[in-house]
Design an enzyme around this catalytic site. Structure first.
Site, PDB file in Angstrom:
ATOM      1  N   GLU A 223       2.794  -8.095  -1.335  1.00 21.14           N
ATOM      2  CA  GLU A 223       4.214  -7.748  -1.362  1.00 21.14           C
ATOM      3  C   GLU A 223       4.597  -7.109  -0.032  1.00 21.14           C
ATOM      4  O   GLU A 223       3.750  -6.574   0.677  1.00 21.14           O
ATOM      5  CB  GLU A 223       4.458  -6.768  -2.519  1.00 21.14           C
TER       6      GLU A 223
ATOM      7  N   HIS B 189       3.931 -12.143 -10.386  1.00 17.16           N
ATOM      8  CA  HIS B 189       3.097 -11.336 -11.277  1.00 17.16           C
ATOM      9  C   HIS B 189       3.907 -10.842 -12.464  1.00 17.16           C
ATOM     10  O   HIS B 189       5.134 -10.749 -12.414  1.00 17.16           O
ATOM     11  CB  HIS B 189       2.480 -10.155 -10.518  1.00 17.16           C
TER      12      HIS B 189
END
Length: 148
Positions: free
Chosen positions: A141, A63
């Site tokens: 994550e 990202h």
């Protein structure tokens, strides 16, 4: 400031491990499902053009910069958005993917908005907003506990 550099090293280390783990998991899943990850536009002269039709290509994109990256904080499972710079980074990544002639058949992302927005920007830049997307919490994550 040594704590910040240690945090950056740890974050980079875990991101790398996560990418390889995700790549292995997605490749396994896609192979079982019979999904061809990407095809290459035949008219493009690039590294992607050397790929053959019977091979799979897995494209991993981290990202863009998040608002917490700006503050040098661990994000983990905290669902923080992309920063303005992060939006610019992933728009550029989408343009580079298109320029390389990489044309994915499907896309995978975590449930975190920074990853979803990253995917959306890339799909928009490559003109592939129509391809199937799979969102899975397993791609989120790592949870950093008290560090986040």
């Amino acid at each position: 400031s040594s704590i910040h550099s240690t945090e950056t090293v740890v974050d980079t280390y875990y991101s790398t491990i996560k990418m390889f783990s995700a790549a292995r998991s997605l490749t396994s899943f896609a192979c079982r499902a019979g999904i061809n990850h990407a095809r290459v536009a035949p008219s493009v002269r690039s590294l992607a053009a050397f790929q053959t039709a019977d091979k799979h290509t897995l494209v991993l994109v981290r990202h863009g910069e998040s608002t917490w990256n700006l503050e040098n904080k661990f994000t983990g499972w905290v669902d923080v958005p992309l920063s303005p710079k992060g939006h610019e980074e992933v728009i550029e990544a989408g343009k580079l993917i298109k320029e390389a002639g990489i044309v994915p058949d499907c896309a995978f992302t975590s449930l975190q908005q920074r990853a979803i927005r990253t995917l959306w920007h890339i799909l928009e830049q490559t003109g592939l907003m129509w391809i199937p997307e799979t969102k899975a919490w397993q791609l989120n994550e790592r949870h950093y506990g008290a560090l986040q």
